[in-house]
Motif scaffolding. Structure first.
Motif: not given
Length: 203
Positions: A1-25
């Motif tokens: 559960m969330f509130t919609g109040i953003i506490t940080d802006i992240g950046t995707i720095v790496a992605t890798e297609q495994r069985g699912d898409l693996h994403v590092r932020v």
């Protein structure tokens, strides 16, 4: 559960297609305070932390989640609105947000309104019954108030938002351009009211 109040802006720095898409932020959170298995809303989509490192966390994104979120959302370099899950006793500063993306909208126009920006976003027809003036909407994870509703002949709806400078500065909303896609989550109360109305009229 969330509130919609953003506490940080992240950046995707790496992605890798495994069985699912693996994403590092990359993020500015103290990742020592985050547990494996914790939930973090990433531009409105609730994701599970599967790996952690200094100043970064990783998530696995299923094909279903990729298909139901905004196009090009999960690519290297993309900025993401981040919110850690709500804890008992936290301030509910926005509205109740589940982190389930209900549909994808498109930025139709951006204009000036004093120091603020005036956005119009086109929502698909299936979300139109859930939108109302002065109701709540989550756009890329940000809790916002709908100011205007303009129904379109094709069944879609244009809804208007006023984005104050603070919101533009501390979220990715300020980076949006006309034509960009955004993740939308309707107000959870509107979802239940719509369902009850459907059952009432079909009885």
């Amino acid at each position: 559960m969330f509130t919609g109040i953003i506490t940080d802006i992240g950046t995707i720095v790496a992605t890798e297609q495994r069985g699912d898409l693996h994403v590092r932020v990359a993020c500015s959170y103290d990742t020592g305070s985050i547990d494996i298995g914790a939930s973090i809303a990433c531009s409105g989509a609730c994701m599970t932390v599967v790996e952690l490192g200094p100043d970064w966390f990783a998530i696995d994104i299923s094909g279903e989640s990729v298909s139901r979120t905004a196009a090009d959302r999960w690519v290297t370099g993309r900025k993401l609105n981040l919110e850690r899950s709500l804890k008992l006793g936290d301030e509910l500063g926005g509205h109740i947000v589940t982190g389930h993306v209900d549909g994808v909208g498109t930025v139709a126009s951006i204009g000036s309104d004093g120091d603020s920006k005036r956005f119009e976003i086109r929502a698909p027809a299936e979300l139109a019954p859930y939108l109302a003036e002065k109701g709540s909407i989550t756009v890329d994870g940000v809790s916002l108030t709908v100011n205007t509703i303009t129904d379109q002949p094709d069944g879609s709806t244009l809804f208007g938002l006023n984005i104050i400078p603070h919101t533009a500065a501390v979220t990715t909303i300020g980076l949006l351009e006309v034509g960009d896609s955004v993740n939308l989550e309707i107000d959870v109360l509107a979802r239940y009211l719509r369902r009850m109305e459907q059952l009432r009229t079909s009885a």
